[in-house]
Design a protein around this motif. Structure first.
Motif, short mmCIF file in Angstrom:
data_model
loop_
_atom_site.label_atom_id
_atom_site.label_comp_id
_atom_site.label_asym_id
_atom_site.label_seq_id
_atom_site.Cartn_x
_atom_site.Cartn_y
_atom_site.Cartn_z
N GLY A 35 -15.47 -6.59 -34.39
CA GLY A 35 -14.89 -7.14 -33.18
C GLY A 35 -13.85 -8.19 -33.58
N VAL A 56 -9.09 -7.51 -34.90
CA VAL A 56 -9.96 -6.40 -35.32
C VAL A 56 -9.29 -5.61 -36.44
CG1 VAL A 56 -10.97 -4.21 -34.58
CG2 VAL A 56 -11.18 -6.22 -33.11
N GLU A 121 -14.03 -3.37 -30.15
CA GLU A 121 -14.56 -3.24 -31.50
C GLU A 121 -14.02 -1.93 -32.06
OE1 GLU A 121 -18.83 -2.46 -33.69
OE2 GLU A 121 -18.79 -3.94 -32.07
#
Length: 129
Positions: A35, A56, A121
């Motif tokens: 994340g 990310v 994510e």
């Protein structure tokens, strides 16, 4: 697990959960899901979804680099997890600005919730041959 190497770097977030940042098996690197976490503080970063997506991708690139690869250039497959598909266009723009000329194969799914209640994510597979 013979013929595999665990990848560890301080340039990507680390925690005490039972998983590796990446696992190098032959010519393939499997990068765990990340994340928008700052690797220095361990905290989720502030900012819009584009800024979070860039963090990310920085985390994924750091693991690939540590394994001896060339950051996002060696990524061949990603999975993007979003808590709101309304963020898709902004994530896609940020992602497209960071991947090389031939983008990796990709899947994008909406999920109910992500760890830390972050909005995005990604995990990745890289070819290091």
């Amino acid at each position: 697990m013979s013929d595999t190497d665990r990848i560890i770097t301080d340039e990507a977030p680390r925690n005490k959960n039972p998983y590796s940042q990446g696992v190098h098996a032959g010519d393939t690197l499997y990068v765990s899901g990340y994340g928008p976490v700052d690797p220095e503080t361990g905290d989720d970063i502030e900012g819009d979804i584009r800024t979070q997506t860039e963090r990310v991708l920085d985390n994924i690139a750091a693991v690939v680099d540590e394994a001896g690869g060339d950051g996002l250039d060696d990524v061949v497959k990603t999975t993007v997890y979003l808590t709101d598909l309304d963020d898709y266009d902004a994530v896609n723009d940020a992602y497209g600005a960071r991947v090389p000329g031939t983008p990796p194969a990709r899947v994008c799914v909406e999920v109910a919730r992500l760890p830390g209640d972050v909005r995005v994510e990604m995990d990745a597979i890289a070819y290091l041959g």
